[in-house]
Structures are given as C-alpha cells and as structure tokens.
Design an enzyme around this catalytic site. Structure first.
Site: not given
Ligand code: MCN
Ligand code: MOS
Length: 769
Positions: A479, A663, A736
């Site tokens: 994903g 982006p 993360e």
C-alpha cells in the site's frame, strides 16, 4: 566501442518537481489502484487451488503453564476432519536462524506449544475439507493445562527490573553531575501501552508442496527472508521455496517474518499432501504476532535558566516475552534530537507472559519521541519559553551521539514552514488561555525523526518487442506505493511513458529483495531499478548504433535520445523510430538487464545474506554522515471542558524525507502515519484481563483505531532537499517518519488546553480529571 548514451534520468536527478507525473518526482496515481478498486487484485488466500484443505488453530486459554493433555477424539471423528495436529502428531521441523542470520542451534522446532508462555499460543490445529468443518472440530479439541502464575505486564509485582541491554547504553560527558548542578531540573515518567498493527488483511496463507518444493501464498513484507525461514524449518534448499505476495492488505511491521502459524499450515500441507489454507481470526492476529511493546521511560533534563540543555538522563524499559527477545530502542530520538554536552541513556527489558512484541511503524523512535518531546515541552513551561523557541535554542547542529555531520537536516525549515502555516505566532502561552465556548483549545508542537536504513537491491528491467518495459523484483507493495515509484523510475530512466511500464513484484522467483521495513525499500529499489534501467538503455542505444541492420548504423551516431518511447538522434537529423520499430529492425524480441547496488566484489554468499537477513544493512552513521528524515508536527486539540473528550481539530506537519519519488504517495504515507499517531495518542491500548493474562479488546470493535470522523484536515508540507548520501536518487524514508512525534504533539496540545500533563498514553478522558 564507446557508447555515450543520454540518460534521460540523469538530468532530473535531484529535481523533484518537473518532468510530469510519469517521471520520478511526479504525482502519478497508484498504478495498482484500479486492480484494487475493481477487485481484480488477488490477495494471498484468495487463490483457488485444487484440493484445498482448511486449517484452524486451537490456542492456549492460559498465559503460563503446561499442556497436560490434549483430547482430540471428538475432533478426529467430526465431519470432514482430515487431521488433528498436536505437538505429538505434527512433523518435526528444525530451528531456523533469526533475521540477523545467526546460525541457529541444531535443535528441533515445534510450532505447537507444550510449554505455555502466553495466552493465545498455538497448541493444536484441525485440518478439514471445509473451513466450517475445521472451525466446528477445533471447538471439540479439549486441552487441559497445569497453570502457573503469569507475569501479566510491566506493572506486575513479579516483573522485576528486567535485563539490562548494554548495547542500548549511550553516554557522553557527566550526565548525573551536570544534572545535579543544573539551575533548572525536570524529571518525569512517560508510559506507552501495548499497541497493535491491526492491518485490514489478517495474517494467513496457503501452503502447497510438490515433492520437496514448497509454494506459499502469504502476505509478506519480506519474501526472501520468509523463504529462508521456511527452507530452514523444513530442511530444503532455499531455491525450493517460493513465496507469492503480489498484494498485501497492510502490514505495518507485522508481516515481515515467517510465523508459527505458517509453520503449522506448511506442515499440514506436507503431512496431507494437499494444499492447506490457514487464516487467522481477527482476535488471533493480536497474539499471532506481537504488537508494539509497552514501554516506561523516565526523562530528566537539566538546563540553564534560559532553557539551554546541560544534561539529559534517560532510563527506559520495554516488555518482551518469556522466551523471546524484543528490544524497543527507547533512546533513539532522545540521543539525537537536541544538543547536550552531557547525556546518559540506558535500557532494560522485562519478561512478561506475552507473545514476543514486534515491529510496529517506527519501532523505537515512536515511543522514544513520546518521552523526549513531552519532556522538552515540560522544560519550556518550567523556564517560560515558547515550546517552539526552546527546540530551536537546543537545535543539534550535528549528530550529538555519533558526532558526525547530518547528511541533510531540514528540521529548522520544518519548524519554520509548519509554524507559519499553522499560525503558531498567534498562540497565547498560558495553559487554558484559548477557548471557543466550552471547548478548551490547545496548540502543541513536537518533532520526529527516523533513521535512513539502507541495504542493497537488485532488479531486472526488460524492454519488450512492443516497446513496453517490464520491471521484476521480489520486493513488495503493501500500500505504500512501490509499484508506482518503480514504474516512474523505469519510465524516466528508459524514456517511455509510465503506462508502458509493467512492474511485477511479490514473487520470490524475481530478483531478490530485502525487507520492506525500516522505511528502506523505496530508496533501495529505486536505486536498483535505476541501475537496471540504465543498463537496459545502454544496451538499446548500443544496439541501435552497432547493429548493421539498425537505421542509426549508417548515421555513425555516438549519442541517441530515448524519450516518450521513441529513439532519435539528438540533432534531429536522423531517423526517428519507436523503440518497438528499432527492436524489430535489429531482430530482437527483447532486451534484458539486471542491475544491483551491491559492491562490485560481492560474492554469492554476500548476496544471499543481503537479501535474506538484515545483517548487511548499512549503518545510518556509516562514513562521515548521520542520515535521518525529520519532521515537525503542529496540532490543535479541542477539549470539551465538561466531558473531558479530546478531539484533534487541526494538523499541520512539515517533513523532510529528502527528495520525494512521488509527492502524492509520500503525502498519503505521511497522512497515514499522522492518522496512526492520532490513534495512538487518543484511542489505542491493549487491555489486559489480569486474571487470565489475556488481551480482552482483541478485535476492531474494542481495539479502537481512528475512523474518518476522528480525523480533521491534515496538511503536510515537504521541506526536504535531495540527499545523495542517503540513496541513489536522493530520497530518505517516508513510511515511518510521520507517526513519530504525533502523540507528544497531541499531549503537549492537551496540556496547553487544560493545564493537565498526561504522561500515559492513550489520553483518555478519565486522565484529564
Ligand atoms: N516515498 C517517496 N519518496 C521517498 C521515499 C518514499 O515518495 N523519498 C513514498 C513511495 O510511495 C514509497 C513509500 O513512500 O513507496 C514508502 O517508502 P519507504 O519510506 O522507503 O518505506 P518502505 O517502502 O520500506 O515501506 C515500509 C514502510 C514501513 S516500514 C511501514 S511499517 C509501513 C509503511 O511503509 N507500513 C505500511 N507504510 C505503509 N503503508 C501502507 N499502506 N501499509 C502499510 O502496512
Ligand atoms: Mo516497518 S514497522 O519497519 O515494517
């Protein structure tokens, strides 16, 4: 022969904005989107296989003790049952190496337990013709136990102080001495509970043996690492195991390793000579893999009256299991975020009766930031300095721990851009000083960071007869956007439109790849695809120039341009052909190149190690630089004064992930991380039934993750610049980063709103009384 070809990609290296959606840095929409929206994407356990049998797990109902006996009589005679597996009847496996590749003890491994160390441990499994028959028969398996007292959690009196993890100790200067003599001192304890990854797709797999060859369809963040584990368990060559995982319904750290339920399913398939499917129930996913370990930290800061930090003393503990080891590095952000001449951080782990905790989005950095980013806020109020100003006053110009220059650190820019957009200057400093009717308004800020983890990668790029391009890699997309950014990388480098690129991932038969963890995959794989695509382009241009059948041969050109799927002379004075026409003219049906980023002298052994363990990962402080991504979160909360309910009403985050490959996708990743951080701050907590040592809210009705109604508009701003010390194309980690710092920004905002400092996550209303 010298070939000087123009690398279409070259000119755009370091530039994240031009080149249209197809190029690296473009806002191409997810290329896997249509397959997912239309249902064409087939997830692991959706494979329809001839002769499929269904396995269902039987799990321990006690947290500590021994299995005295298992009565399988009723289950064995139930309709459709093919086999009941217990520690006595399951085939014997060998212990596999860990993810560092440490040679395992020469000992048997049994994925079904006799010695119980946590509630929810697999003790038996039933395999039947249908799923329903397996469920019904599993309920008939009678397990009797000898129960011993469990260490329920970190607050259990039996838990003790734990085991010191010396490798986590970080010290310089005289932290205790400097703290004792500091004019301003703060000291506080911060706690985070057990949290869970809760991906939409539960863990599960289909395993099929053909002679001594095993195929496993299983959602996986690391096909080659998991293939190695299966191979070692079953004592077959690595090449005999094939993992297939083209689509994954989220992992968030929980799908990187082969787990015991996989060993059960593959054993059953071998014993029955039939493919076996095993899917965990949602409750089982809470103990099938560990969530984020619960943590406790104390942070003391000694400072001058003007808020300049003189000393930080940090102590942390995290829970681990009785027989496994998980260290959640709690000093990771503490040791690098702020400049301090004196520092000490130490960590212990405490064994509790739990499944071994595991990786969950930004393991270590996430709870670490909750400690230090709350503590510095406390210091700001103590000395009466704006929470943003105190962060700038203690800005670390270099890595305070490694004593190295940052590769890039756009954190000052992040603070500035975020503050400007959020309107931070309009904040009134005193707690409870901003309100809207009966809603107390609070504005909080916190920073976050995540190291740039690097490894080597490899890929194949093919230019096919029709001019399209094919990329193959055993890396994965759960994903985060791997399919899309690799299509962009190949499209830009070869010089074809992105919709002429087909990216094939998620099959361990493709060129190997390391783990999609630690936010490293995008940097690793764009680098590998860039290299492979460059090599393919070299071959194409080389053929065009050197093959006598090529229309360019007569031109005696030594440079050609490939753009938009066409090949031509840069002077525009020669032929202008489609790539397909050129290949036809030289009688080739395809061109193929493998590219990797491994050092030139790497052996086959090095390669195997690089792809199947994390032992070859390059330290983020290798050489002269310290490499990290950075962010600053500005968050507004509204606290209902009567009810104590907290709602996040506004988020502005500015983030430095270096150059962005895409982006649109990076923003989506950042927003996902921020949403997960809002869940962590306000909702998420594994609740323990202390009588049975069992997680009671082990489902998505009771373990609350944010819904749309919990999430306000989130604005993310990229402040990164290309960082070529971090990756081939200049990007740093994205996936993360953004969760780090969200929970402390919310806690800081809640303090500003209410004057109440909550140091235990989640921030639930009873803690605001
Ligand atoms: N990206 C970018 N520019 C960069 C770096 C990345 O545009 N400089 C974008 C790309 O779309 C890339 C994505 O961000 O695919 C993530 O890149 P990266 O930060 O390198 O992370 P990985 O590809 O290694 O993905 C793993 C990371 C981790 S460790 C967790 S945990 C996590 C995460 O990604 N789990 C996720 N994001 C997730 N997103 C979804 N939807 N589901 C998960 O389970
Ligand atoms: Mo991410 S927790 O490193 O898979």
């Amino acid at each position: 022969m010298t070939v000087h070809n123009i690398r279409v990609g070259e000119s755009k290296r370091g530039d994240a904005s031009d080149g249209g959606a197809d190029a690296v840095g473009g806002r191409l929409s997810r290329v896997d989107g249509p397959a997912k929206i239309t249902g064409a994407a087939k997830y692991a356990v959706e494979q329809q296989l001839e002769g499929l049998a269904y396995a269902v797990l039987v799990e321990s109902t006690i947290a500590s003790g021994k299995v005295r006996s298992i009565d399988t009589t009723a289950a064995e005679t139930a309709p459709g049952v093919l086999k009941v597996l217990t520690p006595d009847t399951i085939i014997s496996l060998r212990t596999a190496s860990d993810w560092f590749g440490t040679t395992p003890p020469d000992a048997p491994y049994c994925p079904l337990a006799r010695d119980i160390t946590f509630s929810g441990q697999h003790v038996a499994a039933v395999v039947a013709e249908t799923f329903e028959q397996a469920v019904a028969a599993a309920a008939l398996v009678k397990v009797s136990y000898e129960v011993t007292p469990a260490i329920v959690d970190l607050s259990d009196a039996k838990a003790g102080d734990g085991i010191p993890i010396d490798a986590m100790t970080k010290e310089w200067g005289d932290a205790q001495g400097a703290f004792a003599s500091a004019p301003v001192r703060i000291c506080a304890a911060y706690n985070t509970p057990r949290e869970y990854q809760a991906p939409m797709e539960p863990h599960g797999l289909i395993a099929r043996w053909e002679d001594d060859k095993l195929t496993v369809w299983e959602p996986s963040q690391w096909l080659d690492g998991m293939a190695r584990t299966y191979a070692e368990w079953f004592g077959v060559p690595f090449e005999n195991v094939r993992l297939v995982s083209p689509y994954i319904g989220g992992g968030f750290g929980s799908k990187a390793l082969a787990l015991s339920h996989g060993a059960v399913a593959a054993s059953a398939a071998k014993m029955l000579s039939r493919p076996v499917r095993l899917v965990m129930t949602r409750p089982q996913t809470f103990t099938g893999y560990g969530g984020r370990a619960a943590t406790r930290q104390t942070v003391t800061i000694g400072a001058d009256a003007d808020g300049k930090i003189q000393s930080i003393v940090h102590r942390g503990i995290n829970e681990t299991s009785i027989d496994g080891m998980w260290v959640e590095p709690l000093g990771s952000v503490t040791s690098i975020m702020y400049a301090t001449p004196n520092f000490s951080s130490k960590q212990n782990v405490v064994r509790v009766n739990s499944v071994v905790p595991g990786a969950m989005r930004a393991p270590g950095e996430n709870p670490s930031a909750f400690g230090i980013e709350s503590a510095i806020d406390e210091l700001a109020y103590e000395v009466g300095i704006d929470p943003l100003e105190i962060r700038l006053r203690n800005y670390a110009e270099q890595d305070p721990h490694a004593k190295k220059a940052w590769s890039t650190r756009q954190l000052r820019e992040a603070f500035a851009a975020g503050a400007e957009r959020f309107g931070w200057a309009k904040r009134t400093p005193a707690p409870r000083s901003m309100r809207d009717g009966n809603q107390l308004i609070g504005w909080g800020v916190a920073a976050g960071t995540y190291p740039v983890r690097r490894a080597y990668g490899e890929a194949i790029v093919r230019i096919l007869a029709d001019g399209s391009v094919e990329v193959e890699s055993s890396s994965i997309d759960m994903g985060q956007g791997t399919y899309t950014i690799l299509a962009q990388t190949a499209a830009e480098t070869v010089g074809v439109p992105a919709n002429n690129v087909v990216v094939k991932l998620g099959d361990s038969r493709f060129p190997r790849a390391g783990v999609a963890g630690g936010s490293r995959l995008a940097g690793v794989m764009t680098g590998a695809v860039y290299k492979a695509a460059t090599a393919a382009l070299d071959q194409l241009v080389g053929l065009a120039i050197s093959d006598p059948r090529s229309p360019f041969h007569a031109l005696q050109a030594n440079t050609l341009v490939v753009a938009n799927g066409r090949i031509s002379s840069p002077r525009g004075d020669g032929p202008d052909l489609s790539v397909a026409e050129l290949l036809a003219s030289v009688g080739r049906d395809h061109i193929e190149a493998t590219g990797d980023t491994m050092p030139a002298n790497s052996t086959a052994q090095d390669r195997y190690k690089n792809y199947t363990t994390i032992a070859m990962a390059l330290p983020h402080t290798e050489g002269d630089y310290s490499r990290h991504s950075w962010c600053a979160h500005f968050i507004e909360v509204r606290v209902d004064e009567d009810f104590g309910t907290v709602r996040v009403s506004r988020v502005v985050s500015a983030l430095d992930s270096g150059r962005l490959y895409n982006p649109k996708l990076a923003e989506s990743q950042w927003k996902g991380g921020i949403i997960m951080g809002i869940g962590q701050a306000l909702l998420e907590e594994g609740i323990m039934d202390r009588r049975h040592g069992r997680i009671v809210n082990n489902n998505l009705a009771d373990y609350l993750v944010p819904t749309n109604a919990d999430i306000p508009d989130i604005e993310v701003i990229s402040v990164g610049i290309p960082d070529l010390h971090s990756s081939v194309l200049g990007g740093k980690g994205v996936g993360e980063l953004a969760i780090v710092g969200v929970a402390p920004a919310i806690a800081n905002a809640v303090f500003h709103a209410t004057g109440k400092r909550v140091r235990d996550l989640p921030i639930t209303l009873e803690k605001l009384i």
